[in-house]
Design a protein around this motif. Structure first.
Motif, PDB file in Angstrom:
ATOM      1  N   ASN A   1       1.390   1.632   4.127  1.00  0.00           N
ATOM      2  CA  ASN A   1       0.139   2.312   3.779  1.00  0.00           C
ATOM      3  C   ASN A   1      -0.845   1.347   3.110  1.00  0.00           C
ATOM      4  O   ASN A   1      -2.044   1.365   3.409  1.00  0.00           O
ATOM      5  CB  ASN A   1       0.419   3.493   2.848  1.00  0.00           C
ATOM      6  CG  ASN A   1       1.098   4.638   3.556  1.00  0.00           C
ATOM      7  OD1 ASN A   1       1.125   4.704   4.784  1.00  0.00           O
ATOM      8  ND2 ASN A   1       1.682   5.554   2.786  1.00  0.00           N
ATOM      9  N   TRP A   2      -0.334   0.511   2.196  1.00  0.00           N
ATOM     10  CA  TRP A   2      -1.214  -0.450   1.525  1.00  0.00           C
ATOM     11  C   TRP A   2      -1.878  -1.375   2.537  1.00  0.00           C
ATOM     12  O   TRP A   2      -3.080  -1.646   2.461  1.00  0.00           O
ATOM     13  CB  TRP A   2      -0.407  -1.288   0.531  1.00  0.00           C
ATOM     14  CG  TRP A   2       0.057  -0.551  -0.685  1.00  0.00           C
ATOM     15  CD1 TRP A   2      -0.312   0.706  -1.081  1.00  0.00           C
ATOM     16  CD2 TRP A   2       1.001  -1.021  -1.654  1.00  0.00           C
ATOM     17  NE1 TRP A   2       0.338   1.050  -2.242  1.00  0.00           N
ATOM     18  CE2 TRP A   2       1.139   0.016  -2.619  1.00  0.00           C
ATOM     19  CE3 TRP A   2       1.728  -2.185  -1.806  1.00  0.00           C
ATOM     20  CZ2 TRP A   2       1.996  -0.119  -3.730  1.00  0.00           C
ATOM     21  CZ3 TRP A   2       2.570  -2.324  -2.911  1.00  0.00           C
ATOM     22  CH2 TRP A   2       2.700  -1.298  -3.853  1.00  0.00           C
TER      23      TRP A   2
ATOM     24  N   ARG B   1      -3.060  -4.391  -5.045  1.00  0.00           N
ATOM     25  CA  ARG B   1      -1.893  -4.033  -4.241  1.00  0.00           C
ATOM     26  C   ARG B   1      -1.110  -5.271  -3.826  1.00  0.00           C
ATOM     27  O   ARG B   1       0.130  -5.273  -3.803  1.00  0.00           O
ATOM     28  CB  ARG B   1      -2.332  -3.253  -2.993  1.00  0.00           C
ATOM     29  CG  ARG B   1      -2.967  -1.902  -3.249  1.00  0.00           C
ATOM     30  CD  ARG B   1      -2.048  -0.990  -4.023  1.00  0.00           C
ATOM     31  NE  ARG B   1      -2.551   0.380  -4.041  1.00  0.00           N
ATOM     32  CZ  ARG B   1      -2.055   1.336  -4.818  1.00  0.00           C
ATOM     33  NH1 ARG B   1      -1.069   1.061  -5.645  1.00  0.00           N
ATOM     34  NH2 ARG B   1      -2.558   2.562  -4.783  1.00  0.00           N
TER      35      ARG B   1
ATOM     36  N   ASP C   1      -4.396   0.582   4.797  1.00  0.00           N
ATOM     37  CA  ASP C   1      -5.610   0.928   4.055  1.00  0.00           C
ATOM     38  C   ASP C   1      -6.478  -0.302   3.808  1.00  0.00           C
ATOM     39  O   ASP C   1      -7.713  -0.239   3.870  1.00  0.00           O
ATOM     40  CB  ASP C   1      -5.252   1.588   2.726  1.00  0.00           C
ATOM     41  CG  ASP C   1      -4.692   2.995   2.888  1.00  0.00           C
ATOM     42  OD1 ASP C   1      -4.815   3.547   4.001  1.00  0.00           O
ATOM     43  OD2 ASP C   1      -4.125   3.523   1.915  1.00  0.00           O
TER      44      ASP C   1
ATOM     45  N   SER D   1      -9.197  -3.659  -5.538  1.00  0.00           N
ATOM     46  CA  SER D   1      -8.104  -2.733  -5.218  1.00  0.00           C
ATOM     47  C   SER D   1      -7.102  -3.374  -4.254  1.00  0.00           C
ATOM     48  O   SER D   1      -5.886  -3.243  -4.425  1.00  0.00           O
ATOM     49  CB  SER D   1      -8.676  -1.448  -4.614  1.00  0.00           C
ATOM     50  OG  SER D   1      -7.640  -0.568  -4.226  1.00  0.00           O
ATOM     51  N   ILE D   2      -7.602  -4.078  -3.241  1.00  0.00           N
ATOM     52  CA  ILE D   2      -6.716  -4.739  -2.283  1.00  0.00           C
ATOM     53  C   ILE D   2      -5.905  -5.829  -2.971  1.00  0.00           C
ATOM     54  O   ILE D   2      -4.684  -5.951  -2.764  1.00  0.00           O
ATOM     55  CB  ILE D   2      -7.539  -5.324  -1.111  1.00  0.00           C
ATOM     56  CG1 ILE D   2      -8.129  -4.182  -0.276  1.00  0.00           C
ATOM     57  CG2 ILE D   2      -6.689  -6.245  -0.245  1.00  0.00           C
ATOM     58  CD1 ILE D   2      -9.145  -4.642   0.757  1.00  0.00           C
TER      59      ILE D   2
END
Length: 404
Positions: free
Chosen positions: A303-304, A355, A307, A351-352
């Motif tokens: 998912n990471w 993660r 996204d 945010s990326i």
């Protein structure tokens, strides 16, 4: 709108990608080792000068400057994908190609607003990569997100300006090759138009009364490759009136002209950072096993990665649209889009990177991977060139105006 890369851009992309693979990525570890042996952390590792010579030899030099007389003559849309590539190694690649801030913005100011003498004295050695420069606007005592707040005073005294004030986070000022400051201060502090009170003057570093107080850290990093960020005090520093850039009262307008292209550059480099983070995530995910299976088989990791890919594709299109609009309708016509990319890109890339750090565990916050330093740089860009909230306020006002 057509965002397809033209033949010239494709040629430069191919050359730049090869330059990154063959020279820049291998130099990252070398530069780190060389810096540890230097007498001062602010000196330039020899490998950086080697990269600059090779980039110049290959014609990968001054790509940012749209003025063909001084730079590569590329449009914003042509330069944007090149800035993305250099963003994959933001400590080395922009400097290697002479496309590093704050020199880029300062060269744009001198090319657009400087006179012949100023261009000869300062722009030409900057274009050649022989010296560095700094842009002195931000101040510790006022909310510099509102540039009309600045308190540095530039007083005319006969044929000279006398400058008094305190600046901080002045990028590049710790580099011993930094020879010139562009200083923004108030020449008419009581003027009726708050956007005509400011002016910009050129202040050589060796001017009596200019004192570099200390290096400022960014999340604990000193940003040696960018010449650091300094606190600088101006105490009765005198320069000739001929050092004025443009006209008295024109400082605010020059600052706005400087920041438009800079935001494109920052945002495309941020996308390059995100691309490198995705690459590192994928490599980590297929090489590490936890709880009996590869991280790449864990649903949350998938998912990471998914996204992150979606977010980067969205951001790239928005930034390319903005670059295209700047080329076709100018900075003023692209004002909303410029603010949109400045809001969206740093927060998404942060945010990326967050993660990616999580996926690397302890390694993610270590010096063995570039992720922690990339995170610090991306998070800082939620403040630099105007904090997110200032752009949100302005953009919202423009949207609401349609209904009032």
């Amino acid at each position: 709108m057509d965002f397809a890369f033209d033949a010239h851009t494709e040629e430069l992309r191919a050359k730049l990608l090869a330059f990154m693979d063959e020279y820049v990525y291998p130099a990252e570890a070398v530069a780190h080792e060389e810096r540890a042996r230097l007498a001062s952390p602010w000196e330039t590792p020899p490998v950086v000068e080697e990269l600059k010579a090779e980039a110049k030899r290959q014609g990968l030099w001054n790509l940012f400057l749209p003025d063909a007389e001084y730079g590569a003559g590329l449009t914003n849309l042509q330069y944007a994908p090149l800035a993305e590539i250099t963003g994959r190694s933001p400590q080395l690649a922009p400097t290697a190609t002479n496309c590093a801030a704050p020199d880029t913005g300062n060269m744009e100011v001198l090319a657009q607003f400087g006179n012949d003498e100023q261009r000869k004295r300062w722009l030409e050695p900057l274009l050649a990569g022989e010296i560095r420069s700094a842009f002195a606007m931000t101040e510790p005592e006022v909310a510099s997100s509102d540039a009309t707040n600045i308190t540095t005073h530039i007083r005319r005294d006969g044929d000279e300006y006398v400058i008094n004030g305190r600046k901080w986070y002045i990028s590049g000022a710790m580099d011993p090759r930094c020879e010139i400051f562009i200083v923004m201060g108030k020449t008419d502090p009581d003027g009726p138009d708050i956007r005509r009170q400011q002016s910009m003057v050129l202040v050589p570093r060796d001017t009596p009364g200019v004192r570099v107080v200390r290096a400022m850290q960014v999340f604990g990093y000193e940003d040696h490759y960018h010449g650091g960020h300094a606190e600088v005090v101006f105490e009765d520093a005198r320069v000739p009136v001929s050092n004025l850039i443009g006209e008295e009262g024109g400082g605010f307008a020059i600052a706005q002209a400087r920041l438009g292209p800079g935001r494109i550059h920052h945002c495309m480099r941020l996308i390059g950072m995100a691309e490198r983070a995705i690459e590192l995530m994928c490599r980590r995910a297929v090489s590490r096993t936890a709880f009996g299976k590869a991280l790449a088989q864990q649903g949350v990791v998938q998912n990471w990665i998914a996204d992150a890919r979606v977010a980067v594709e969205q951001l790239r299109l928005l930034v390319l649209k903005t670059a295209w609009m700047m080329d076709t309708v100018g900075n003023r016509g692209a004002h909303t889009e410029i603010q949109a990319i400045k809001i969206a890109t740093p927060r998404t890339v942060v945010s990326i990177l967050d993660r990616a750090i999580q996926l690397h565990g302890a390694g993610g916050v270590s010096q063995d991977f570039p992720l922690a330093e990339l995170y610090a740089g991306a998070r800082t860009l939620m403040l630099a060139d105007g904090p997110d909230e200032v752009h949100q306020r302005s953009l919202a006002r423009r949207e609401l105006k349609k209904y009032l």
